[in-house]
Scaffold this active site. Structure first.
Site, short mmCIF file in Angstrom:
data_model
loop_
_atom_site.label_atom_id
_atom_site.label_comp_id
_atom_site.label_asym_id
_atom_site.label_seq_id
_atom_site.Cartn_x
_atom_site.Cartn_y
_atom_site.Cartn_z
N GLY A 243 0.81 -1.22 0.00
CA GLY A 243 0.00 0.00 0.00
C GLY A 243 0.84 1.27 0.00
N GLY B 123 8.55 -0.48 1.11
CA GLY B 123 8.86 -1.60 1.98
C GLY B 123 8.71 -1.35 3.47
CB SER C 73 5.90 4.26 -2.81
OG SER C 73 5.17 3.41 -3.66
CD GLU D 140 2.94 0.66 -7.79
OE1 GLU D 140 2.98 1.34 -8.83
OE2 GLU D 140 2.85 -0.57 -7.77
CG HIS E 290 -1.48 1.06 -4.53
ND1 HIS E 290 -2.36 0.37 -5.33
CD2 HIS E 290 -0.43 0.24 -4.31
CE1 HIS E 290 -1.84 -0.83 -5.59
NE2 HIS E 290 -0.68 -0.93 -4.98
CG HIS F 28 -2.10 -4.84 -2.50
ND1 HIS F 28 -0.90 -5.49 -2.35
CD2 HIS F 28 -1.87 -3.87 -3.43
CE1 HIS F 28 0.02 -4.93 -3.13
NE2 HIS F 28 -0.55 -3.93 -3.79
CG HIS G 273 -1.24 -4.13 -8.39
ND1 HIS G 273 -0.36 -3.21 -8.86
CD2 HIS G 273 -0.99 -4.20 -7.05
CE1 HIS G 273 0.39 -2.75 -7.88
NE2 HIS G 273 0.03 -3.33 -6.78
#
Ligand SMILES: [Zn+2]
Length: 229
Positions: A37, A55, A83, A85, A104, A106, A170
């Protein structure tokens, strides 16, 4: 560095606090686990973005872990790696300056639809009310960490019609005018995905029709909440 000092003000401190709160809440609500995330937020009146590091568990973040990047993803402040992303986040922030937040997640029920390559069908009043129809899926999307411009444009395009979208195989991207609104949207996204999935296990639910969606839109606009007649 002088530039860093300019950013080290009360506004940035308050924004960092909110980003940490939202990241923790995402973890506590089960929208992300482990180190997954991302939370990013535009620093008001700047082209700088505050973003979570790569991470790191969202439940264990503190303000010293956050990173400031510019709209090209270049490091402005912070000692950690941002990130993976970051490109997707800065790409969205650059094209949607009115938004404060990009999240973001999951979250598992929403991601189940993404993994199955499906939009979330609009089968509940909650989804009709909140999202006004289906939650779209970006199919022109390859893998996490993408920097492909066509894919990033598809993501930005899908976000024009919905504040929540699914990335094929994803997870989700959720945007909001504030961090609080974006978090609320991420929570409701997971809720409607759960309802849709369970209803599809029980039967073959019918989707809201155009007329029903129009009714819900009007209902939300004129009757719901603390509006006075
Ligand atoms: Zn991800």
């Amino acid at each position: 560095m002088k530039r860093n000092k300019v950013l080290d003000n009360a506004v940035l401190r308050e924004l960092k606090r909110k980003v940490i709160d939202v990241a923790r809440e995402m973890f506590n609500c089960g929208l992300v686990t482990s180190t997954f995330g991302v939370v990013s937020a535009r620093i008001p009146k700047t082209d700088h973005i505050l973003i979570t590091p790569s991470g790191f568990c969202k439940a264990k973040l503190d303000s010293t872990n956050l990173i400031v990047v510019d709209l090209n993803g270049e490091l402005v402040e912070g000692s950690l790696k941002p990130s993976v992303e970051t490109t997707m986040h800065t790409y969205i922030h650059e094209r949607r300056p009115e938004l404060q937040a990009v999240l973001h997640t999951h979250s598992p029920f929403a991601t189940a639809f993404a993994a199955a390559n499906r939009e979330i069908p609009c089968v509940s009043a909650e989804q009709a009310f909140y999202f006004g129809g289906r939650v779209p899926l970006v199919t022109n999307y390859s893998l996490p960490g993408t920097t492909d411009e066509e894919e990033l444009n598809s993501i930005v395009g899908a976000l024009k019609d919905s504040n929540a979208i699914l990335l094929r195989k994803h997870g989700s991207v959720v945007v909001g005018e504030t961090l609080e609104k974006a978090l609320d949207t991420a929570i409701v996204l997971e809720d409607v995905a759960k309802i849709a999935l369970f209803s599809m296990l029980i039967a073959s639910p019918s989707e809201f029709t155009r007329n029903e969606l129009d009714y819900m839109k009007e209902f939300k606009k004129t009757r719901y909440g603390q509006k006075r007649a």
